[in-house]
Design a protein around this motif. Structure first.
Motif, PDB file in Angstrom:
ATOM      1  N   PRO A  95       0.889  -1.236   0.250  1.00  0.00           N
ATOM      2  CA  PRO A  95       0.411  -0.479   0.039  1.00  0.00           C
ATOM      3  C   PRO A  95       1.348   1.491  -0.001  1.00  0.00           C
ATOM      4  N   SER A 111       1.354   6.681  -6.953  1.00  0.00           N
ATOM      5  CA  SER A 111       0.550   7.845  -7.296  1.00  0.00           C
ATOM      6  C   SER A 111       0.972   9.505  -6.901  1.00  0.00           C
ATOM      7  N   LEU A 115       3.370  10.652  -9.144  1.00  0.00           N
ATOM      8  CA  LEU A 115       2.822  10.854 -10.825  1.00  0.00           C
ATOM      9  C   LEU A 115       2.370  12.047 -10.619  1.00  0.00           C
ATOM     10  N   ILE A 116       1.418  12.486  -9.760  1.00  0.00           N
ATOM     11  CA  ILE A 116       0.280  13.243  -9.697  1.00  0.00           C
ATOM     12  C   ILE A 116       1.294  14.256  -9.520  1.00  0.00           C
ATOM     13  N   TYR A 122       3.219  15.353 -12.645  1.00  0.00           N
ATOM     14  CA  TYR A 122       2.859  16.201 -13.393  1.00  0.00           C
ATOM     15  C   TYR A 122       1.994  17.232 -13.328  1.00  0.00           C
ATOM     16  N   LEU A 155      -5.804  -3.472  -0.911  1.00  0.00           N
ATOM     17  CA  LEU A 155      -5.599  -1.565  -0.506  1.00  0.00           C
ATOM     18  C   LEU A 155      -4.775  -1.391  -1.181  1.00  0.00           C
ATOM     19  N   ALA A 156      -3.418  -1.787  -1.903  1.00  0.00           N
ATOM     20  CA  ALA A 156      -2.477  -0.838  -3.016  1.00  0.00           C
ATOM     21  C   ALA A 156      -3.490  -0.988  -3.673  1.00  0.00           C
ATOM     22  N   LEU A 214      -5.314   1.923  -4.118  1.00  0.00           N
ATOM     23  CA  LEU A 214      -4.724   3.288  -3.782  1.00  0.00           C
ATOM     24  C   LEU A 214      -4.151   3.485  -5.049  1.00  0.00           C
ATOM     25  N   ALA A 215      -3.750   2.646  -5.883  1.00  0.00           N
ATOM     26  CA  ALA A 215      -3.238   2.535  -7.352  1.00  0.00           C
ATOM     27  C   ALA A 215      -4.209   2.921  -8.557  1.00  0.00           C
ATOM     28  N   GLY A 254      -5.252   6.945  -7.725  1.00  0.00           N
ATOM     29  CA  GLY A 254      -3.928   7.622  -8.011  1.00  0.00           C
ATOM     30  C   GLY A 254      -3.692   7.588  -9.594  1.00  0.00           C
ATOM     31  N   GLY A 255      -3.482   6.048 -10.201  1.00  0.00           N
ATOM     32  CA  GLY A 255      -4.195   6.508 -11.417  1.00  0.00           C
ATOM     33  C   GLY A 255      -5.040   7.879 -12.288  1.00  0.00           C
ATOM     34  N   ALA A 288      -6.507   9.872 -10.658  1.00  0.00           N
ATOM     35  CA  ALA A 288      -6.443  11.210  -9.836  1.00  0.00           C
ATOM     36  C   ALA A 288      -5.594  11.792 -10.849  1.00  0.00           C
ATOM     37  N   ALA A 289      -4.746  11.093 -11.309  1.00  0.00           N
ATOM     38  CA  ALA A 289      -2.947  11.449 -11.837  1.00  0.00           C
ATOM     39  C   ALA A 289      -3.738  11.843 -13.698  1.00  0.00           C
ATOM     40  N   ALA A 299      -6.295  13.124 -14.248  1.00  0.00           N
ATOM     41  CA  ALA A 299      -6.720  14.679 -13.621  1.00  0.00           C
ATOM     42  C   ALA A 299      -6.027  15.850 -14.275  1.00  0.00           C
ATOM     43  N   LEU A 350      -3.411  15.529 -16.274  1.00  0.00           N
ATOM     44  CA  LEU A 350      -2.282  15.569 -17.866  1.00  0.00           C
ATOM     45  C   LEU A 350      -1.525  17.018 -18.372  1.00  0.00           C
ATOM     46  N   LEU A 403       1.344  10.382 -22.473  1.00  0.00           N
ATOM     47  CA  LEU A 403       1.117  11.041 -21.119  1.00  0.00           C
ATOM     48  C   LEU A 403       0.624  10.396 -20.489  1.00  0.00           C
ATOM     49  N   THR A 404      -0.652   9.578 -21.315  1.00  0.00           N
ATOM     50  CA  THR A 404      -1.587   9.054 -20.051  1.00  0.00           C
ATOM     51  C   THR A 404      -1.657   7.860 -20.100  1.00  0.00           C
ATOM     52  N   GLN A 413       1.010   6.391 -17.889  1.00  0.00           N
ATOM     53  CA  GLN A 413       1.992   5.760 -16.491  1.00  0.00           C
ATOM     54  C   GLN A 413       0.251   6.548 -16.153  1.00  0.00           C
ATOM     55  N   PRO A 414      -0.156   7.116 -16.014  1.00  0.00           N
ATOM     56  CA  PRO A 414      -1.602   6.548 -14.794  1.00  0.00           C
ATOM     57  C   PRO A 414      -2.278   5.836 -15.794  1.00  0.00           C
ATOM     58  N   LEU A 429      -0.691   2.320 -13.697  1.00  0.00           N
ATOM     59  CA  LEU A 429      -0.907   2.634 -12.250  1.00  0.00           C
ATOM     60  C   LEU A 429      -2.445   1.919 -11.963  1.00  0.00           C
TER      61      LEU A 429
END
Lengths: 191, 448
Positions: free
Chosen positions: A8, A15, A18-19, A22, B257-258, B261-262, B265-266, B268-269, B271, B273, B280-281, B283-284, B287
């Motif tokens: 986790p 995450s 990466l954010i 960006y 859980l991991a 989260l991934a 995160g992907g 959200a990333a 959002a 760019l 650029l898409t 890597q997300p 994830l």
């Protein structure tokens, strides 16, 4: 770090990383290009670099947009067709004729301002006033903007001759371009 | 130990599960084409996806009851209905007819899946042992669906997506002679719906990733369906590659859980760019693919392996996933539609401002304005390409630099406005997926 938390935390770190990358490279930073307040005076130096007739067209758009409380760009897009004007008027809750009246009033004021500043002479003022008061406003704005940079009366009449609704003198009808008719003489030519 | 023929039969049964579940997403890349062909809207065309997933979620529970008494007949009947409805989708004369055919297709599909799961459980002896097979087939189907649909749309037509499913009827003889005993009843104990809740919310996030990404790539950035299909293949490829990571992810609850989260995160990333490039898409997407590969198998097994004396939780798991997909589309489609309108207006004003204020002769600007308007009209609702408009007008001598600057400025405005329109919807998808972390976290706490 316990084995239970390793995956986790790795996922969370990937995450966030990466954010962050960006965001660092400009993500979520988009803002539309600035749109000026039409009620605020434009940069005089900017207007001087434009042709007289383009400055009149832009000034009219600013005046009308200010009166309608929209941006100059919204108004420009609204004047691209009758359908666009009708949609724009409906959005504002007014009649399409009111949009046209506002632009026409702006055009007349812009001609007045240019004449008062000595930027246009008698025949130009007369022709432009005819256009401001009678021509379809969208076509008139386009015609004024389409004039080449020489600001000559020949160009003005050639361009405005495209507007079929007007009864303007042709270049051939002008007896001598070095001896342009007075406003009174022009008024006799115009209906 | 199953014989070779039994293994082939089980794989073919799982294939029918995968194909039917792929239908929940396979049409995603064809939506722009369907939208234009039927002159529909983003929200209207989203019903081609929504109707299928809604009916599948609603029909699979009653279908699972029929599956327990007559699985072979139900599987064959479901497959016939599904294949014939696919044919109707391919020849639908209107968007309403297409949505109606999708409803029938989903009903047939629900019966096919419910009966295939029951037959697999009978073949393997227990539902818990069958879950990895149909679960993997379903996940691969949903993830590969958009890429397969994009490929068919580009090479043939969107109708081909449905036409190629008709030969599924050739699988009918697979179960003609099979006589399988009922599976062992599942474990008894307290009923726990947290895995289903987690699956529903993560599925809504996955739908967000696929639905939004496909529209961004094709309508926002102007990629062809084939190029978009290749791009969104990153999610299933990452999910496949994740097989090598899963074994290092620790206990199942930690892996889930991991994975959650991934996935969050992907999404959200996506959002955030920083530019309009398909690269650029990737890597997300990696994830998200990794996250789904970690989380979905754990949640599916937790659901099916829990209290399940009647063997109905497999169907409940699928119902939860597809209910999540419906929730995702119903929430995200209107958000996206509204954002697109707002950003289109902002981009129009921005480009008009750039054009009006450019230090170019006015007649050049007017000719450019006409040429750009022509491009917008010929784009038929897609993002217009401005380069041909600029190529069609010759800049006056000495104005080349200003001309190029204007072209760059307008292209930048249009691309960035299109990308920005998707930020809110991607964040909404991430927020929905983030809610899945609650049941997933509680699942881990309970197991400890």
């Amino acid at each position: 770090m316990t084995e239970r938390m390793r995956a986790p935390i790795a996922a969370l770190a990937a995450s966030i990383g990466l954010i962050a990358v960006y965001l660092a490279f400009g993500g979520a930073s988009y803002e539309p290009a600035d749109v000026e307040d039409p009620c605020a005076p434009r940069d005089a130096a900017l207007l001087e670099r434009r042709g007289t007739f383009e400055a009149i067209a832009l000034s009219s758009l600013d005046g009308a947009a200010c009166e309608l409380q929209v941006t100059r760009e919204e108004l420009t897009l609204a004047l691209t067709s009758e359908e666009a004007t009708a949609d724009f008027a409906a959005t504002l809750g007014i009649e399409p004729e009111e949009v046209e009246q506002a632009v026409r009033a702006g055009l007349v004021r812009a001609v007045d301002d240019q004449a008062a500043a000595g930027q246009i002479d008698g025949i130009e003022e007369s022709v432009l006033r005819e256009v401001a008061e009678r021509a379809p406003v969208g076509a008139a704005i386009s015609a004024l903007q389409a004039l080449p940079g020489d600001d000559s009366i020949q160009s003005l009449l050639e361009q405005l001759g495209e507007l079929g609704e007007l009864d303007l003198p042709t270049i051939d009808e002008l007896p001598n371009l070095d001896d342009l008719p007075s406003r009174e003489e022009l008024e006799e030519l115009l209906p | 130990m199953p014989t070779r023929s039994e293994t082939v039969r089980d794989i073919l049964l799982a294939l029918t599960v995968g194909v039917v579940l792929a239908d929940s997403s396979i049409v995603t890349l064809a939506l722009p084409e369907i939208l234009r062909e039927y002159d529909s809207t983003v929200v209207g065309v989203s019903w081609v996806l929504t109707a299928f997933n809604l009916v599948l979620a609603l029909a699979i529970l009653p279908a699972s009851r029929l599956a327990r008494s007559r699985p072979r007949a139900g599987w064959a009947g479901g497959l016939i209905v599904f294949a014939l409805a696919s044919l109707c989708c391919a020849v639908a004369p209107s968007i309403e007819a297409l949505v109606a055919a999708r409803v029938v297709q989903a009903a047939g599909g629900a019966l096919t899946i419910a009966c295939a799961i029951e037959l697999l459980a009978r073949s393997r002896g227990r539902h818990e042992l069958a879950a990895p097979l149909w679960g993997a087939a379903g996940t691969i189907g949903v993830a590969v669906g958009p890429a397969a649909g994009g490929l068919l749309t580009e090479l043939l037509s969107w109708q081909a997506i449905f036409a190629v499913q008709v030969p599924l009827l050739l699988l009918l003889p697979v179960m003609a002679r099979a006589r399988l005993p009922r599976p062992e009843p599942g474990a008894t104990g307290p009923r726990d719906l947290r895995p289903e809740l987690g699956l529903a919310l993560l599925s809504a996030g996955l739908t967000g990733a696929l639905f939004l990404l496909v529209i961004l790539l094709t309508e926002g950035w102007g990629l062809t369906p084939l190029a978009a299909a290749a791009t969104v293949s990153a999610i299933p490829l990452a999910a496949l590659a994740a097989r090598f990571v899963v074994r290092h992810a620790g206990p199942p609850a930690s892996a889930a859980l991991a994975g959650g989260l991934a996935t969050v995160g992907g999404l959200a990333a996506l959002a955030f760019l920083p530019g309009a490039s398909f690269a650029l898409t990737l890597q997300p997407q990696i994830l998200i693919g990794l996250g789904l590969a970690l989380a979905l198998p754990v949640l599916t097994l937790a659901a099916v392996g829990g209290r399940d004396p009647r063997g109905s939780r497999a169907a409940e798991t699928i119902a939860a996933r597809h209910a999540g997909i419906v929730v995702g589309i119903v929430i995200l489609a209107p958000v996206l539609s509204s954002q697109l309108v707002d950003q289109r207006e902002a981009a129009q004003q921005s480009t008009t401002a750039l054009l009006l204020d450019a230090q170019l002769p006015a007649d050049t600007k007017l000719r450019l304005g006409d040429a750009i308007a022509g491009q917008i009209a010929s784009a038929e609702g897609r993002l217009p390409e401005v380069a041909p408009a600029f190529a069609a007008v010759t800049p006056p001598a000495g104005s080349e630099a200003e001309y190029a600057k204007l072209e760059g400025g307008i292209e930048d405005q249009i691309e960035r406005a299109a990308t920005s329109a998707f930020s809110g919807p991607f964040l909404a998808a991430a927020a929905i997926a983030a809610l899945a972390l609650v049941p997933i976290g509680l699942l881990g706490a309970r197991r400890r």
